[in-house]
Design a protein around this motif. Structure first.
Motif, PDB file in Angstrom:
ATOM      1  N   PRO A  69      19.654 -36.053 -20.102  1.00  0.00           N
ATOM      2  CA  PRO A  69      19.510 -37.340 -19.409  1.00  0.00           C
ATOM      3  C   PRO A  69      19.574 -38.509 -20.385  1.00  0.00           C
ATOM      4  CG  PRO A  69      17.393 -36.223 -19.592  1.00  0.00           C
ATOM      5  CD  PRO A  69      18.431 -35.242 -20.039  1.00  0.00           C
ATOM      6  N   ILE A  70      20.243 -39.565 -19.962  1.00  0.00           N
ATOM      7  CA  ILE A  70      20.449 -40.708 -20.848  1.00  0.00           C
ATOM      8  C   ILE A  70      19.148 -41.476 -21.046  1.00  0.00           C
ATOM      9  CG2 ILE A  70      22.877 -40.943 -20.222  1.00  0.00           C
ATOM     10  CD1 ILE A  70      22.069 -43.295 -18.422  1.00  0.00           C
ATOM     11  N   VAL A  71      19.062 -42.150 -22.187  1.00  0.00           N
ATOM     12  CA  VAL A  71      17.885 -42.945 -22.521  1.00  0.00           C
ATOM     13  C   VAL A  71      17.981 -44.339 -21.910  1.00  0.00           C
ATOM     14  CG1 VAL A  71      16.592 -43.987 -24.427  1.00  0.00           C
ATOM     15  CG2 VAL A  71      17.487 -41.659 -24.652  1.00  0.00           C
ATOM     16  N   SER A  72      19.189 -44.883 -21.847  1.00  0.00           N
ATOM     17  CA  SER A  72      19.372 -46.275 -21.429  1.00  0.00           C
ATOM     18  C   SER A  72      19.028 -46.491 -19.955  1.00  0.00           C
ATOM     19  CB  SER A  72      20.815 -46.710 -21.687  1.00  0.00           C
ATOM     20  OG  SER A  72      21.721 -45.915 -20.952  1.00  0.00           O
ATOM     21  N   LEU A  73      18.699 -47.732 -19.637  1.00  0.00           N
ATOM     22  CA  LEU A  73      18.442 -48.196 -18.264  1.00  0.00           C
ATOM     23  C   LEU A  73      17.243 -47.507 -17.610  1.00  0.00           C
ATOM     24  CD1 LEU A  73      22.144 -48.286 -16.971  1.00  0.00           C
ATOM     25  CD2 LEU A  73      20.817 -50.158 -17.970  1.00  0.00           C
ATOM     26  N   GLY A 118      17.314 -30.905 -22.955  1.00  0.00           N
ATOM     27  CA  GLY A 118      17.612 -31.984 -23.893  1.00  0.00           C
ATOM     28  C   GLY A 118      16.825 -31.841 -25.175  1.00  0.00           C
ATOM     29  N   THR A 119      16.674 -32.944 -25.871  1.00  0.00           N
ATOM     30  CA  THR A 119      15.998 -32.960 -27.167  1.00  0.00           C
ATOM     31  C   THR A 119      14.527 -32.590 -27.024  1.00  0.00           C
ATOM     32  OG1 THR A 119      17.496 -34.683 -27.946  1.00  0.00           O
ATOM     33  CG2 THR A 119      15.425 -34.433 -29.122  1.00  0.00           C
ATOM     34  N   GLN A 120      14.031 -31.760 -27.960  1.00  0.00           N
ATOM     35  CA  GLN A 120      12.604 -31.437 -27.931  1.00  0.00           C
ATOM     36  C   GLN A 120      11.854 -32.031 -29.124  1.00  0.00           C
ATOM     37  OE1 GLN A 120      11.635 -27.256 -28.123  1.00  0.00           O
ATOM     38  NE2 GLN A 120      13.012 -26.837 -29.830  1.00  0.00           N
ATOM     39  N   ASN A 121      12.548 -32.804 -29.946  1.00  0.00           N
ATOM     40  CA  ASN A 121      11.840 -33.499 -31.022  1.00  0.00           C
ATOM     41  C   ASN A 121      11.755 -34.991 -30.694  1.00  0.00           C
ATOM     42  OD1 ASN A 121      14.324 -34.657 -31.739  1.00  0.00           O
ATOM     43  ND2 ASN A 121      14.714 -33.150 -33.353  1.00  0.00           N
ATOM     44  N   ALA A 122      11.384 -35.787 -31.678  1.00  0.00           N
ATOM     45  CA  ALA A 122      11.115 -37.207 -31.423  1.00  0.00           C
ATOM     46  C   ALA A 122      12.253 -38.122 -31.867  1.00  0.00           C
ATOM     47  CB  ALA A 122       9.818 -37.606 -32.128  1.00  0.00           C
ATOM     48  N   ASN A 123      13.492 -37.620 -31.865  1.00  0.00           N
ATOM     49  CA  ASN A 123      14.588 -38.476 -32.331  1.00  0.00           C
ATOM     50  C   ASN A 123      15.094 -39.442 -31.263  1.00  0.00           C
ATOM     51  OD1 ASN A 123      16.163 -36.915 -30.622  1.00  0.00           O
ATOM     52  ND2 ASN A 123      17.407 -35.988 -32.242  1.00  0.00           N
ATOM     53  N   GLY A 124      14.589 -39.335 -30.037  1.00  0.00           N
ATOM     54  CA  GLY A 124      14.958 -40.276 -28.989  1.00  0.00           C
ATOM     55  C   GLY A 124      16.385 -40.164 -28.514  1.00  0.00           C
ATOM     56  N   TYR A 125      17.003 -39.000 -28.718  1.00  0.00           N
ATOM     57  CA  TYR A 125      18.423 -38.844 -28.383  1.00  0.00           C
ATOM     58  C   TYR A 125      18.647 -38.666 -26.887  1.00  0.00           C
ATOM     59  CZ  TYR A 125      23.276 -37.527 -29.309  1.00  0.00           C
ATOM     60  OH  TYR A 125      24.646 -37.489 -29.350  1.00  0.00           O
ATOM     61  N   ALA A 164      24.694 -27.987 -34.521  1.00  0.00           N
ATOM     62  CA  ALA A 164      24.232 -28.358 -35.858  1.00  0.00           C
ATOM     63  C   ALA A 164      23.648 -29.771 -35.871  1.00  0.00           C
ATOM     64  CB  ALA A 164      25.388 -28.254 -36.849  1.00  0.00           C
ATOM     65  N   GLY A 165      22.432 -29.882 -36.380  1.00  0.00           N
ATOM     66  CA  GLY A 165      21.760 -31.168 -36.469  1.00  0.00           C
ATOM     67  C   GLY A 165      20.970 -31.549 -35.237  1.00  0.00           C
ATOM     68  N   LYS A 166      20.976 -30.693 -34.205  1.00  0.00           N
ATOM     69  CA  LYS A 166      20.260 -30.986 -32.965  1.00  0.00           C
ATOM     70  C   LYS A 166      19.080 -30.021 -32.794  1.00  0.00           C
ATOM     71  CE  LYS A 166      23.448 -34.012 -31.952  1.00  0.00           C
ATOM     72  NZ  LYS A 166      23.169 -35.457 -32.148  1.00  0.00           N
ATOM     73  N   ASP A 167      18.165 -30.410 -31.919  1.00  0.00           N
ATOM     74  CA  ASP A 167      16.983 -29.594 -31.628  1.00  0.00           C
ATOM     75  C   ASP A 167      16.745 -29.665 -30.127  1.00  0.00           C
ATOM     76  OD1 ASP A 167      14.608 -28.233 -31.562  1.00  0.00           O
ATOM     77  OD2 ASP A 167      13.462 -29.683 -32.736  1.00  0.00           O
ATOM     78  N   GLU A 168      17.280 -28.696 -29.403  1.00  0.00           N
ATOM     79  CA  GLU A 168      17.328 -28.796 -27.951  1.00  0.00           C
ATOM     80  C   GLU A 168      16.602 -27.642 -27.270  1.00  0.00           C
ATOM     81  OE1 GLU A 168      21.669 -30.980 -28.316  1.00  0.00           O
ATOM     82  OE2 GLU A 168      21.435 -28.808 -28.443  1.00  0.00           O
ATOM     83  N   ALA A 169      16.090 -27.940 -26.083  1.00  0.00           N
ATOM     84  CA  ALA A 169      15.330 -26.948 -25.327  1.00  0.00           C
ATOM     85  C   ALA A 169      15.453 -27.260 -23.849  1.00  0.00           C
ATOM     86  CB  ALA A 169      13.858 -26.978 -25.741  1.00  0.00           C
ATOM     87  N   ILE A 170      15.051 -26.303 -23.039  1.00  0.00           N
ATOM     88  CA  ILE A 170      14.910 -26.566 -21.612  1.00  0.00           C
ATOM     89  C   ILE A 170      13.432 -26.468 -21.258  1.00  0.00           C
ATOM     90  CG2 ILE A 170      15.338 -24.163 -20.892  1.00  0.00           C
ATOM     91  CD1 ILE A 170      16.756 -25.459 -18.393  1.00  0.00           C
ATOM     92  N   TYR A 171      12.980 -27.452 -20.500  1.00  0.00           N
ATOM     93  CA  TYR A 171      11.606 -27.504 -20.012  1.00  0.00           C
ATOM     94  C   TYR A 171      11.617 -27.248 -18.506  1.00  0.00           C
ATOM     95  CZ  TYR A 171      10.866 -30.594 -24.137  1.00  0.00           C
ATOM     96  OH  TYR A 171      10.820 -31.154 -25.380  1.00  0.00           O
TER      97      TYR A 171
END
Length: 358
Positions: A281-285, A304-311, A342-349
């Motif tokens: 899901p997008i961060v914007s709006l 989506g991302t499971q760390n705090a990078n705000g991606y 590579a470079g990502k940290d993703e999970a499903i919740y």
């Protein structure tokens, strides 16, 4: 951009999703990118013209030839600099055996809990693998009531391309420092355009199958439809909804409901009897916040991302933190890693609404 209402690949006259999967033989599953020639592998798989010059716009704008040039450079110029020490120095690349162990966690023919445990327990002390295992273990959560059957017939071309990328890009999975990474690789736009932003795993699909309890799943922001297509192959009822503002080279479904997400929920009883799925899901709006606030059903899945990078999802807060603070009427049932590029940290919740105490 006019909405893409057909399952197509731009530049291919022959592509259909079902024929693509039918042609994905055991040989291709084992070696999806022969000789590390990604350009030729994509052209062959999607039946593109030999001189294909399509420009993939995503985190960067690249052609297949430019991506192949980057692949051929290997780790030169920091292209594989995924891991650094406390001083910021690039660490030695992980051994291929550890990369094998990481990708095996997502092998449907192996019990996921067993392969995950093996990855953690067999890591050498103070090794890169141990930091990755500790990070993933600290976040993984799945109830013992969910049993994931093994499968030797599961087909997921995205997973096969992803596995190749791990070996080629010398990626062994995310650790705590991954949240600080700003770089990615030229390969990612190719994967995004043809398959999607994040790869569904067999385990994630089986979890959703178990927890959906035969309810319809609203794939909100369905993008090019790869997740919807894979979930349907597993026998699930999917309503794919997207405003189609993004451009994808490949579309996997031909029945995307082209509509604003909030309007769709308003028309459909706020999803009261449905499961809500948000993939990247997008961060914007404040899209994610608005959709979650509008949803009146009982089960929310977020990939989506499971760390705090705000991606993805939220800029300044993790998914866990947001639910603890803003949606404490939901309980987290599942958090399992996804095959992270590579470079990502993703999970499903998966979150479920708590039973009313009134």
């Amino acid at each position: 951009m006019p909405p893409a209402l057909k399952a197509v690949t731009t530049g291919s006259a022959a592509f259909t999703p079902d024929s693509f999967f039918s042609a994905w033989t055991d040989e291709r599953q084992k070696d999806p990118v022969p000789n590390n020639d990604l350009r030729s592998a994509i052209i062959r798989a999607f039946e593109l013209k030999p001189d294909d010059a399509y420009v993939y716009h995503a985190i960067a704008s690249v052609t297949l030839q430019q991506v192949q040039t980057a692949v051929a450079q290997g780790g030169d110029r920091g292209l594989h600099a995924w891991y650094r020490d406390e001083k910021g120095e690039i660490l030695e690349a992980p051994p291929q055996s550890d990369i094998d162990a990481y990708t095996s966690m997502f092998n449907p023919a192996i019990a996921s809990s067993k392969s995950f445990s093996n990855f953690v327990s067999n890591a050498k002390k103070q090794s890169l693998r141990s930091t990755i295992g500790s990070h993933l273990a600290s976040l993984r959560q799945i109830p013992s009531t969910i049993s994931i059957p093994r499968s030797k017939i599961y087909v997921n071309p995205y997973l096969d391309f992803w596995r190749w990328s791990c070996h080629n890009l010398e990626w062994c999975g995310p650790n705590e420092s991954t949240a600080d990474l700003k770089n990615s690789h030229h390969v990612l736009p190719i994967f995004m355009h043809h398959f999607g932003c994040v790869c569904p795993s067999y385990e994630s699909i089986e979890v959703m199958k178990a927890l959906s309890r035969k309810r319809r799943i609203i794939d909100m922001g369905s993008g090019n439809g790869y997740w919807s297509y894979m979930l349907r192959r597993a026998g699930l009822d999917i309503a794919a909804v997207d405003n189609m503002q993004s451009l994808w080279r490949t579309m996997w479904i031909d029945d995307t409901i082209v509509e604003d997400g909030m309007k769709y929920l308003t028309r459909n009883n706020s999803g009261k009897d449905d499961v809500l799925l948000l993939v990247y899901p997008i961060v914007s709006l404040d899209f994610t916040k608005q959709i979650l606030a509008k949803y009146a059903g009982d089960t929310i899945c977020i990939a989506g991302t499971q760390n705090a990078n705000g991606y993805t999802a939220f800029k300044d807060i993790t998914v866990n933190e947001y639910f603890e603070k803003e949606m404490n009427n939901f309980e987290k049932m599942v958090q399992i890693p996804l095959p992270s590029f590579a470079g990502k940290d993703e999970a499903i919740y998966v979150f479920e609404r708590k039973a009313s105490t009134s």
